[in-house]
Design a protein around this motif. Structure first.
Motif, PDB file in Angstrom:
ATOM      1  N   ALA A 131      36.403  48.094  40.934  1.00 24.03           N
ATOM      2  CA  ALA A 131      36.234  46.698  40.520  1.00 24.03           C
ATOM      3  C   ALA A 131      36.261  45.755  41.718  1.00 24.03           C
ATOM      4  O   ALA A 131      35.454  44.825  41.814  1.00 24.03           O
ATOM      5  N   GLU A 132      37.182  46.030  42.643  1.00 26.22           N
ATOM      6  CA  GLU A 132      37.309  45.127  43.800  1.00 26.22           C
ATOM      7  C   GLU A 132      36.021  45.120  44.625  1.00 26.22           C
ATOM      8  O   GLU A 132      35.598  44.082  45.119  1.00 26.22           O
ATOM      9  N   ARG A 133      35.408  46.304  44.746  1.00 26.38           N
ATOM     10  CA  ARG A 133      34.195  46.374  45.556  1.00 26.38           C
ATOM     11  C   ARG A 133      33.063  45.570  44.912  1.00 26.38           C
ATOM     12  O   ARG A 133      32.359  44.813  45.570  1.00 26.38           O
ATOM     13  N   LEU A 134      32.897  45.743  43.592  1.00 26.81           N
ATOM     14  CA  LEU A 134      31.848  44.978  42.909  1.00 26.81           C
ATOM     15  C   LEU A 134      32.126  43.485  43.014  1.00 26.81           C
ATOM     16  O   LEU A 134      31.210  42.682  43.238  1.00 26.81           O
ATOM     17  N   ALA A 135      33.413  43.103  42.896  1.00 20.73           N
ATOM     18  CA  ALA A 135      33.770  41.687  43.007  1.00 20.73           C
ATOM     19  C   ALA A 135      33.379  41.147  44.383  1.00 20.73           C
ATOM     20  O   ALA A 135      32.837  40.041  44.494  1.00 20.73           O
ATOM     21  N   ALA A 136      33.620  41.949  45.429  1.00 22.71           N
ATOM     22  CA  ALA A 136      33.275  41.520  46.784  1.00 22.71           C
ATOM     23  C   ALA A 136      31.758  41.368  46.934  1.00 22.71           C
ATOM     24  O   ALA A 136      31.266  40.415  47.547  1.00 22.71           O
ATOM     25  N   GLU A 137      31.005  42.310  46.342  1.00 18.30           N
ATOM     26  CA  GLU A 137      29.540  42.230  46.407  1.00 18.30           C
ATOM     27  C   GLU A 137      29.018  41.001  45.682  1.00 18.30           C
ATOM     28  O   GLU A 137      28.091  40.326  46.136  1.00 18.30           O
ATOM     29  N   LEU A 138      29.636  40.728  44.528  1.00 21.04           N
ATOM     30  CA  LEU A 138      29.243  39.535  43.764  1.00 21.04           C
ATOM     31  C   LEU A 138      29.502  38.273  44.586  1.00 21.04           C
ATOM     32  O   LEU A 138      28.675  37.364  44.645  1.00 21.04           O
ATOM     33  N   GLU A 139      30.670  38.260  45.215  1.00 24.21           N
ATOM     34  CA  GLU A 139      31.082  37.120  46.027  1.00 24.21           C
ATOM     35  C   GLU A 139      30.018  36.823  47.086  1.00 24.21           C
ATOM     36  O   GLU A 139      29.578  35.687  47.253  1.00 24.21           O
ATOM     37  N   GLN A 140      29.582  37.889  47.753  1.00 27.79           N
ATOM     38  CA  GLN A 140      28.577  37.768  48.803  1.00 27.79           C
ATOM     39  C   GLN A 140      27.271  37.223  48.249  1.00 27.79           C
ATOM     40  O   GLN A 140      26.667  36.311  48.801  1.00 27.79           O
ATOM     41  N   LEU A 156      21.862  22.040  35.348  1.00 26.70           N
ATOM     42  CA  LEU A 156      22.010  23.166  34.430  1.00 26.70           C
ATOM     43  C   LEU A 156      22.397  24.444  35.169  1.00 26.70           C
ATOM     44  O   LEU A 156      22.774  25.433  34.566  1.00 26.70           O
ATOM     45  N   VAL A 157      22.313  24.417  36.478  1.00 31.75           N
ATOM     46  CA  VAL A 157      22.668  25.598  37.277  1.00 31.75           C
ATOM     47  C   VAL A 157      24.184  25.570  37.534  1.00 31.75           C
ATOM     48  O   VAL A 157      24.722  24.530  37.880  1.00 31.75           O
ATOM     49  N   PRO A 158      24.860  26.720  37.355  1.00 30.11           N
ATOM     50  CA  PRO A 158      26.301  26.733  37.617  1.00 30.11           C
ATOM     51  C   PRO A 158      26.618  26.209  39.013  1.00 30.11           C
ATOM     52  O   PRO A 158      25.907  26.500  39.976  1.00 30.11           O
ATOM     53  N   GLU A 159      27.686  25.407  39.087  1.00 26.23           N
ATOM     54  CA  GLU A 159      27.955  24.714  40.344  1.00 26.23           C
ATOM     55  C   GLU A 159      28.768  25.539  41.318  1.00 26.23           C
ATOM     56  O   GLU A 159      28.535  25.550  42.506  1.00 26.23           O
ATOM     57  N   ASN A 160      29.759  26.212  40.780  1.00 28.26           N
ATOM     58  CA  ASN A 160      30.753  26.831  41.647  1.00 28.26           C
ATOM     59  C   ASN A 160      31.275  28.087  40.951  1.00 28.26           C
ATOM     60  O   ASN A 160      32.403  28.116  40.484  1.00 28.26           O
ATOM     61  N   PRO A 161      30.408  29.111  40.844  1.00 27.94           N
ATOM     62  CA  PRO A 161      30.785  30.284  40.048  1.00 27.94           C
ATOM     63  C   PRO A 161      32.071  30.935  40.562  1.00 27.94           C
ATOM     64  O   PRO A 161      32.297  30.994  41.772  1.00 27.94           O
ATOM     65  N   ARG A 162      32.891  31.368  39.622  1.00 25.15           N
ATOM     66  CA  ARG A 162      34.153  32.014  39.977  1.00 25.15           C
ATOM     67  C   ARG A 162      34.087  33.493  39.632  1.00 25.15           C
ATOM     68  O   ARG A 162      33.400  33.884  38.687  1.00 25.15           O
ATOM     69  N   ILE A 163      34.814  34.293  40.382  1.00 24.68           N
ATOM     70  CA  ILE A 163      34.819  35.741  40.151  1.00 24.68           C
ATOM     71  C   ILE A 163      36.254  36.205  39.927  1.00 24.68           C
ATOM     72  O   ILE A 163      37.152  35.851  40.697  1.00 24.68           O
ATOM     73  N   LEU A 164      36.436  36.981  38.867  1.00 20.64           N
ATOM     74  CA  LEU A 164      37.773  37.479  38.534  1.00 20.64           C
ATOM     75  C   LEU A 164      37.714  38.972  38.288  1.00 20.64           C
ATOM     76  O   LEU A 164      36.693  39.492  37.855  1.00 20.64           O
ATOM     77  N   VAL A 165      38.820  39.622  38.526  1.00 22.78           N
ATOM     78  CA  VAL A 165      38.940  41.035  38.177  1.00 22.78           C
ATOM     79  C   VAL A 165      39.922  41.119  37.015  1.00 22.78           C
ATOM     80  O   VAL A 165      40.930  40.424  37.004  1.00 22.78           O
ATOM     81  N   ALA A 166      39.586  41.936  36.005  1.00 22.71           N
ATOM     82  CA  ALA A 166      40.450  42.000  34.822  1.00 22.71           C
ATOM     83  C   ALA A 166      40.472  43.403  34.248  1.00 22.71           C
ATOM     84  O   ALA A 166      39.596  44.222  34.527  1.00 22.71           O
ATOM     85  N   SER A 167      41.489  43.660  33.462  1.00 28.31           N
ATOM     86  CA  SER A 167      41.491  44.844  32.621  1.00 28.31           C
ATOM     87  C   SER A 167      41.851  44.378  31.221  1.00 28.31           C
ATOM     88  O   SER A 167      43.025  44.213  30.900  1.00 28.31           O
ATOM     89  N   ALA A 168      40.818  44.115  30.433  1.00 33.45           N
ATOM     90  CA  ALA A 168      41.057  43.548  29.100  1.00 33.45           C
ATOM     91  C   ALA A 168      41.902  44.496  28.263  1.00 33.45           C
ATOM     92  O   ALA A 168      42.749  44.067  27.491  1.00 33.45           O
ATOM     93  N   ARG A 169      41.671  45.802  28.454  1.00 32.98           N
ATOM     94  CA  ARG A 169      42.398  46.788  27.653  1.00 32.98           C
ATOM     95  C   ARG A 169      43.892  46.697  27.907  1.00 32.98           C
ATOM     96  O   ARG A 169      44.701  46.810  27.001  1.00 32.98           O
ATOM     97  N   GLU A 170      44.249  46.459  29.180  1.00 33.29           N
ATOM     98  CA  GLU A 170      45.667  46.345  29.519  1.00 33.29           C
ATOM     99  C   GLU A 170      46.158  44.904  29.431  1.00 33.29           C
ATOM    100  O   GLU A 170      47.299  44.616  29.785  1.00 33.29           O
ATOM    101  N   GLY A 171      45.276  44.007  29.019  1.00 34.02           N
ATOM    102  CA  GLY A 171      45.663  42.605  28.898  1.00 34.02           C
ATOM    103  C   GLY A 171      45.813  41.897  30.234  1.00 34.02           C
ATOM    104  O   GLY A 171      46.375  40.816  30.309  1.00 34.02           O
TER     105      GLY A 171
END
Lengths: 137, 345
Positions: free
Chosen positions: B211-220, B239-254
């Motif tokens: 997950a961390e790696r994909l988050a870093a790629e998204l960030e870039q 209409l274009v997102p201004e300042n997209p945010r990136i989060l890492v989560a595990s919904a299953r674990e809450g």
């Protein structure tokens, strides 16, 4: 316009039994006949099932129960439906339910209790026949 | 007729009964109204007109992403969280209709263990009934009803989408795109569509690794896009997102639910300050008018006897079909703002 609207059905698993193969087989058969089937998942209380039926505005509730506690849970669902003014909903059940219990449930307002091994086509036909005569109020 | 002139006693009896139910806060009445909208029942239109002035109070959050990304589990956590914060919360969960039978298996409730346990989250499952784009045609109007009913948080969950189904961007104030490490690498993420509409990206299933790696790629990828942005992209810039945010989560674990709610809140604050949220809401209305116009015109074109008469007259005076169609279009175009005087052709 309403003639073409899909029939909405809630398939519910009340209580603690963990087997939902039967429920899923029935749900898939109803979907394949063009119905919109809301499946609740396992371990729902009668209150949750009736809440769901109200919010989803279904015309049919089908309950599957294999745990043996059908004489506690199923009458409770019927009771709650009447309390909420949802007694127009066609209520059916299936699973491991002895014949004499099935008769009692049918006297209490279940339109039909299907036994094990009922062909899905029979359930589909029963719903299609009975929903037409019970329009939403 | 404007909304100010509508009075309940002028409504048809069924519509009035449902309106009274909605005003008393009865969920069964709300549910019936949604059914009317889904089925194109004519009793819905006066109800919507009547309730329109009460909309605009709720926040709409869109949740989208590929099938199996964990959207429903994330929605379970998020709706539960908002409900515990004392926010009146509702969910519209869209699943696909079968193109063969027209039926649908709507399974969102299976994942809603936490949302449905001792909360009063309102959940409505909707089949998309053949509509492409990730939502059902009725989703927007159903959300208006929830808004007028008094819900404060409305979550719109799309069907599992691929890359280009982006209706959600106009339907929601904030769009959350849910991905997993299995969704693909940064190149997938650079493609158009889904990646252009996210205000918040959630890399879910962090418990499964990567997950961390994909988050870093998204960030870039997002940083690159921000850097390349033109200072003026025209009227649709907002209409274009201004300042997209990136989060890492595990919904299953809450894990990550509270951070997600926080990111949504921040995006809203920024969007109100910059004017993006009002622009999105106007865009939402514009798209709905476009769709209804297109439907209405199509019906008029295929059903209207007057058109046949018009064609007959045009032919009789030697006007060809092309010239006649052009003239008709010009006449319609002149009427697109019925409150303004006609513009000269």
């Amino acid at each position: 316009m309403n003639a073409a609207a899909p029939i909405r059905v809630l398939i519910g698993k009340p209580g603690l039994d963990g087997h939902d193969r039967g429920a899923k087989v029935v749900a898939a058969a109803l979907r394949d006949r063009g119905m919109e089937v809301i499946y609740t998942g396992l371990h729902r209380t009668p209150e949750q099932i009736v809440d769901a039926a109200e919010q989803e505005d279904v015309q049919v509730i089908g309950l599957s129960i294999l745990s043996g506690s059908h004489m506690e849970l199923l009458p409770r669902v019927r009771e709650l439906l009447v309390e909420r003014g949802l007694d127009h909903v066609l209520l059916i059940a299936g699973g491991i339910i002895p014949l004499e219990d099935a008769r009692v449930l049918e006297e209490q307002g279940y339109a039909r209790v299907f036994g094990p091994g009922t062909p899905t086509a029979e359930i589909v036909a029963f719903i299609e026949d009975h929903v037409r005569s019970r329009p939403r109020p | 007729m404007t909304a100010g002139q509508l009075r309940p006693e002028t409504l048809p009896e069924d519509t009035r009964r449902i309106l009274e139910g909605i005003e008393e806060g009865r969920r069964g009445a709300l549910a019936r109204a949604i059914t009317w909208i889904e089925n194109g029942d004519p009793r819905a239109a006066p109800l919507l007109d009547f309730l329109q002035p009460r909309t605009g109070q709720a926040w709409r959050t869109g949740i989208t992403g590929p099938p199996g990304a964990g959207k429903s589990t994330l929605v379970d956590g998020l709706t539960r969280y908002w409900s515990e914060q004392g926010r009146k919360t509702a969910l519209l969960a869209v699943d696909p209709s079968s193109p063969f039978s027209g039926g649908a298996l709507l399974g969102d409730r299976v994942r809603l263990d936490r949302a449905l346990e001792q909360t009063d989250v309102f959940v409505r499952s909707m089949a998309n009934r053949g509509s492409l784009g990730g939502l059902a045609l009725a989703t927007g109007a159903a959300a208006d009803l929830l808004d007028a009913f008094g819900f404060e948080e409305i979550v719109l969950e799309t069907v599992g989408v691929g890359q280009a189904e982006v209706d959600i961007a106009a339907a929601a104030d904030v769009t959350v795109v849910v991905l997993t490490p299995a969704s693909g690498d940064g190149v997938q993420a650079m493609k158009a569509g889904l990646m252009e509409v996210g205000d918040v990206f959630v890399v879910n299933k962090a418990d499964e690794g990567g997950a961390e790696r994909l988050a870093a790629e998204l960030e870039q990828m997002l940083a690159l896009r921000q850097a390349q942005r033109e200072p003026d992209e025209g009227p649709d810039r907002q209409l274009v997102p201004e300042n997209p945010r990136i989060l890492v989560a595990s919904a299953r674990e809450g894990r990550g639910i509270e951070a997600l709610a926080g990111a949504i809140e921040e995006t809203r604050r920024e969007g109100m300050a910059s004017g993006r949220v009002p622009a999105l809401r106007e865009q939402r209305a514009l798209m709905r008018v476009r769709r209804l116009l297109a439907e209405g015109l199509r019906a008029a074109i295929w059903e209207n006897r007057r058109l046949r008469r018009g064609v007959r007259k045009a032919l009789a005076r030697g006007e060809g079909p092309d010239a006649f169609a052009r003239r008709l279009l010009q006449a319609i175009f002149n009427r697109l703002d019925p409150d303004e005087p006609e513009e000269p052709a």
